[in-house]
Design a protein around this motif. Structure first.
Motif, PDB file in Angstrom:
ATOM      1  N   ALA A   1       0.841  -1.208   0.000  1.00  0.00           N
ATOM      2  CA  ALA A   1       0.000   0.000   0.000  1.00  0.00           C
ATOM      3  C   ALA A   1       0.872   1.253   0.000  1.00  0.00           C
ATOM      4  O   ALA A   1       0.576   2.231  -0.694  1.00  0.00           O
ATOM      5  CB  ALA A   1      -0.943  -0.009   1.198  1.00  0.00           C
ATOM      6  N   ILE A   2       1.943   1.233   0.771  1.00  0.00           N
ATOM      7  CA  ILE A   2       2.870   2.377   0.806  1.00  0.00           C
ATOM      8  C   ILE A   2       3.519   2.562  -0.560  1.00  0.00           C
ATOM      9  O   ILE A   2       3.565   3.681  -1.086  1.00  0.00           O
ATOM     10  CB  ILE A   2       3.924   2.183   1.909  1.00  0.00           C
ATOM     11  N   ASP A   3       4.010   1.472  -1.166  1.00  0.00           N
ATOM     12  CA  ASP A   3       4.632   1.565  -2.489  1.00  0.00           C
ATOM     13  C   ASP A   3       3.654   2.105  -3.529  1.00  0.00           C
ATOM     14  O   ASP A   3       4.005   2.960  -4.341  1.00  0.00           O
ATOM     15  CB  ASP A   3       5.149   0.198  -2.946  1.00  0.00           C
ATOM     16  N   TYR A   4       2.424   1.587  -3.504  1.00  0.00           N
ATOM     17  CA  TYR A   4       1.402   2.050  -4.449  1.00  0.00           C
ATOM     18  C   TYR A   4       1.150   3.539  -4.266  1.00  0.00           C
ATOM     19  O   TYR A   4       1.081   4.294  -5.236  1.00  0.00           O
ATOM     20  CB  TYR A   4       0.104   1.256  -4.245  1.00  0.00           C
ATOM     21  N   THR A   5       1.034   3.968  -3.024  1.00  0.00           N
ATOM     22  CA  THR A   5       0.754   5.372  -2.723  1.00  0.00           C
ATOM     23  C   THR A   5       1.900   6.276  -3.175  1.00  0.00           C
ATOM     24  O   THR A   5       1.662   7.316  -3.793  1.00  0.00           O
ATOM     25  CB  THR A   5       0.488   5.556  -1.218  1.00  0.00           C
ATOM     26  N   LEU A   6       3.125   5.896  -2.860  1.00  0.00           N
ATOM     27  CA  LEU A   6       4.281   6.700  -3.276  1.00  0.00           C
ATOM     28  C   LEU A   6       4.339   6.827  -4.795  1.00  0.00           C
ATOM     29  O   LEU A   6       4.585   7.907  -5.329  1.00  0.00           O
ATOM     30  CB  LEU A   6       5.579   6.080  -2.742  1.00  0.00           C
ATOM     31  N   ASP A   7       4.103   5.718  -5.482  1.00  0.00           N
ATOM     32  CA  ASP A   7       4.145   5.720  -6.938  1.00  0.00           C
ATOM     33  C   ASP A   7       2.978   6.508  -7.533  1.00  0.00           C
ATOM     34  O   ASP A   7       3.161   7.346  -8.412  1.00  0.00           O
ATOM     35  CB  ASP A   7       4.133   4.277  -7.451  1.00  0.00           C
ATOM     36  N   TYR A   8       1.776   6.250  -7.044  1.00  0.00           N
ATOM     37  CA  TYR A   8       0.577   6.910  -7.580  1.00  0.00           C
ATOM     38  C   TYR A   8       0.616   8.417  -7.350  1.00  0.00           C
ATOM     39  O   TYR A   8       0.285   9.201  -8.245  1.00  0.00           O
ATOM     40  CB  TYR A   8      -0.677   6.317  -6.928  1.00  0.00           C
TER      41      TYR A   8
ATOM     42  N   ILE B   1       5.249   9.415   2.874  1.00  0.00           N
ATOM     43  CA  ILE B   1       3.802   9.421   3.124  1.00  0.00           C
ATOM     44  C   ILE B   1       3.443  10.541   4.095  1.00  0.00           C
ATOM     45  O   ILE B   1       3.931  10.550   5.227  1.00  0.00           O
ATOM     46  CB  ILE B   1       3.341   8.066   3.708  1.00  0.00           C
ATOM     47  N   PRO B   2       2.565  11.472   3.673  1.00  0.00           N
ATOM     48  CA  PRO B   2       2.116  12.490   4.616  1.00  0.00           C
ATOM     49  C   PRO B   2       1.133  11.888   5.630  1.00  0.00           C
ATOM     50  O   PRO B   2       0.481  10.872   5.354  1.00  0.00           O
ATOM     51  CB  PRO B   2       1.408  13.517   3.730  1.00  0.00           C
ATOM     52  N   THR B   3       1.041  12.499   6.771  1.00  0.00           N
ATOM     53  CA  THR B   3       0.148  12.020   7.828  1.00  0.00           C
ATOM     54  C   THR B   3      -1.293  11.905   7.329  1.00  0.00           C
ATOM     55  O   THR B   3      -2.027  11.004   7.739  1.00  0.00           O
ATOM     56  CB  THR B   3       0.200  12.979   9.034  1.00  0.00           C
ATOM     57  N   SER B   4      -1.677  12.783   6.425  1.00  0.00           N
ATOM     58  CA  SER B   4      -3.052  12.781   5.919  1.00  0.00           C
ATOM     59  C   SER B   4      -3.402  11.504   5.153  1.00  0.00           C
ATOM     60  O   SER B   4      -4.580  11.217   4.948  1.00  0.00           O
ATOM     61  CB  SER B   4      -3.284  13.997   5.027  1.00  0.00           C
ATOM     62  N   LEU B   5      -2.396  10.731   4.740  1.00  0.00           N
ATOM     63  CA  LEU B   5      -2.665   9.497   3.997  1.00  0.00           C
ATOM     64  C   LEU B   5      -2.498   8.230   4.836  1.00  0.00           C
ATOM     65  O   LEU B   5      -2.658   7.125   4.329  1.00  0.00           O
ATOM     66  CB  LEU B   5      -1.756   9.417   2.762  1.00  0.00           C
ATOM     67  N   SER B   6      -2.189   8.378   6.108  1.00  0.00           N
ATOM     68  CA  SER B   6      -1.982   7.204   6.965  1.00  0.00           C
ATOM     69  C   SER B   6      -3.209   6.294   7.000  1.00  0.00           C
ATOM     70  O   SER B   6      -3.088   5.071   6.869  1.00  0.00           O
ATOM     71  CB  SER B   6      -1.626   7.629   8.388  1.00  0.00           C
TER      72      SER B   6
ATOM     73  N   ALA C   1      -5.522   6.042   4.780  1.00  0.00           N
ATOM     74  CA  ALA C   1      -5.713   5.447   3.450  1.00  0.00           C
ATOM     75  C   ALA C   1      -4.812   4.220   3.297  1.00  0.00           C
ATOM     76  O   ALA C   1      -5.241   3.193   2.766  1.00  0.00           O
ATOM     77  CB  ALA C   1      -5.433   6.462   2.358  1.00  0.00           C
ATOM     78  N   ILE C   2      -3.575   4.318   3.779  1.00  0.00           N
ATOM     79  CA  ILE C   2      -2.644   3.184   3.735  1.00  0.00           C
ATOM     80  C   ILE C   2      -3.245   2.003   4.501  1.00  0.00           C
ATOM     81  O   ILE C   2      -3.240   0.864   4.027  1.00  0.00           O
ATOM     82  CB  ILE C   2      -1.277   3.566   4.361  1.00  0.00           C
ATOM     83  N   GLU C   3      -3.765   2.275   5.685  1.00  0.00           N
ATOM     84  CA  GLU C   3      -4.350   1.219   6.509  1.00  0.00           C
ATOM     85  C   GLU C   3      -5.560   0.596   5.823  1.00  0.00           C
ATOM     86  O   GLU C   3      -5.703  -0.636   5.801  1.00  0.00           O
ATOM     87  CB  GLU C   3      -4.730   1.782   7.873  1.00  0.00           C
ATOM     88  N   GLU C   4      -6.413   1.419   5.241  1.00  0.00           N
ATOM     89  CA  GLU C   4      -7.599   0.899   4.554  1.00  0.00           C
ATOM     90  C   GLU C   4      -7.213   0.076   3.327  1.00  0.00           C
ATOM     91  O   GLU C   4      -7.854  -0.931   3.016  1.00  0.00           O
ATOM     92  CB  GLU C   4      -8.520   2.046   4.163  1.00  0.00           C
ATOM     93  N   MET C   5      -6.162   0.484   2.623  1.00  0.00           N
ATOM     94  CA  MET C   5      -5.691  -0.274   1.468  1.00  0.00           C
ATOM     95  C   MET C   5      -5.163  -1.640   1.906  1.00  0.00           C
ATOM     96  O   MET C   5      -5.430  -2.648   1.248  1.00  0.00           O
ATOM     97  CB  MET C   5      -4.609   0.520   0.733  1.00  0.00           C
TER      98      MET C   5
ATOM     99  N   SER D   1     -13.399   6.506  -2.115  1.00  0.00           N
ATOM    100  CA  SER D   1     -12.919   7.397  -1.053  1.00  0.00           C
ATOM    101  C   SER D   1     -11.400   7.314  -0.909  1.00  0.00           C
ATOM    102  O   SER D   1     -10.737   8.332  -0.686  1.00  0.00           O
ATOM    103  CB  SER D   1     -13.599   7.087   0.281  1.00  0.00           C
ATOM    104  N   ILE D   2     -10.830   6.120  -1.056  1.00  0.00           N
ATOM    105  CA  ILE D   2      -9.371   5.979  -0.996  1.00  0.00           C
ATOM    106  C   ILE D   2      -8.734   6.662  -2.199  1.00  0.00           C
ATOM    107  O   ILE D   2      -7.784   7.436  -2.052  1.00  0.00           O
ATOM    108  CB  ILE D   2      -8.961   4.487  -0.941  1.00  0.00           C
ATOM    109  N   ILE D   3      -9.254   6.402  -3.375  1.00  0.00           N
ATOM    110  CA  ILE D   3      -8.701   7.006  -4.602  1.00  0.00           C
ATOM    111  C   ILE D   3      -8.786   8.527  -4.535  1.00  0.00           C
ATOM    112  O   ILE D   3      -7.836   9.223  -4.919  1.00  0.00           O
ATOM    113  CB  ILE D   3      -9.410   6.462  -5.856  1.00  0.00           C
ATOM    114  N   ASN D   4      -9.883   9.067  -4.032  1.00  0.00           N
ATOM    115  CA  ASN D   4     -10.024  10.522  -3.922  1.00  0.00           C
ATOM    116  C   ASN D   4      -8.985  11.117  -2.980  1.00  0.00           C
ATOM    117  O   ASN D   4      -8.432  12.185  -3.242  1.00  0.00           O
ATOM    118  CB  ASN D   4     -11.434  10.902  -3.465  1.00  0.00           C
ATOM    119  N   ARG D   5      -8.711  10.422  -1.870  1.00  0.00           N
ATOM    120  CA  ARG D   5      -7.679  10.913  -0.948  1.00  0.00           C
ATOM    121  C   ARG D   5      -6.297  10.859  -1.591  1.00  0.00           C
ATOM    122  O   ARG D   5      -5.480  11.761  -1.396  1.00  0.00           O
ATOM    123  CB  ARG D   5      -7.696  10.120   0.351  1.00  0.00           C
TER     124      ARG D   5
END
Length: 101
Positions: free
Chosen positions: A31-38, A44-49, A51-55, A87-91
């Motif tokens: 999830a972290i790798d996907y987020t960093l790449d996307y 990872i900013p705190t605002s996405l923590s 989202a990482i957990e939900e992913m 909701s995850i994609i929007n964040r």
């Protein structure tokens, strides 16, 4: 709290139960790798923590039903999600950097 602890809480897994920690950590790292790449970011900013957990929770729940959209047994029919929730994609989109070439 760290990602692993929060994911266990979301999945209702006892914090002391370490049997699935390796698998959960794998999903967290993916999830972290996907987020960093996307998002095209380096950390990872705190605002996405959350989202990482939900992913990670989504990936854990998808085990065994990858690439299956629906399944029927007699009159019972089940449908499965193949993608992260809107909701995850929007964040993620709200934290996405624009790369100009």
């Amino acid at each position: 709290m760290d990602y692993l602890t929060n994911v266990k809480i979301l999945l209702e897994i006892d914090e002391l139960d370490i049997e699935k920690d390796g698998l959960l950590n794998l999903f967290i790292f993916r999830a972290i790798d996907y987020t960093l790449d996307y998002c095209k970011i380096n950390e990872i900013p705190t605002s996405l923590s959350s989202a990482i957990e939900e992913m990670a929770v989504f990936q854990y729940r998808q085990r065994g039903i990858e690439n299956v959209q629906s399944e029927s047994k007699g009159s019972l029919s089940e449908s499965y999600f193949n993608e992260y929730s809107p909701s995850i994609i929007n964040r993620l989109r709200s934290n996405r950097r624009v790369v100009i070439l």
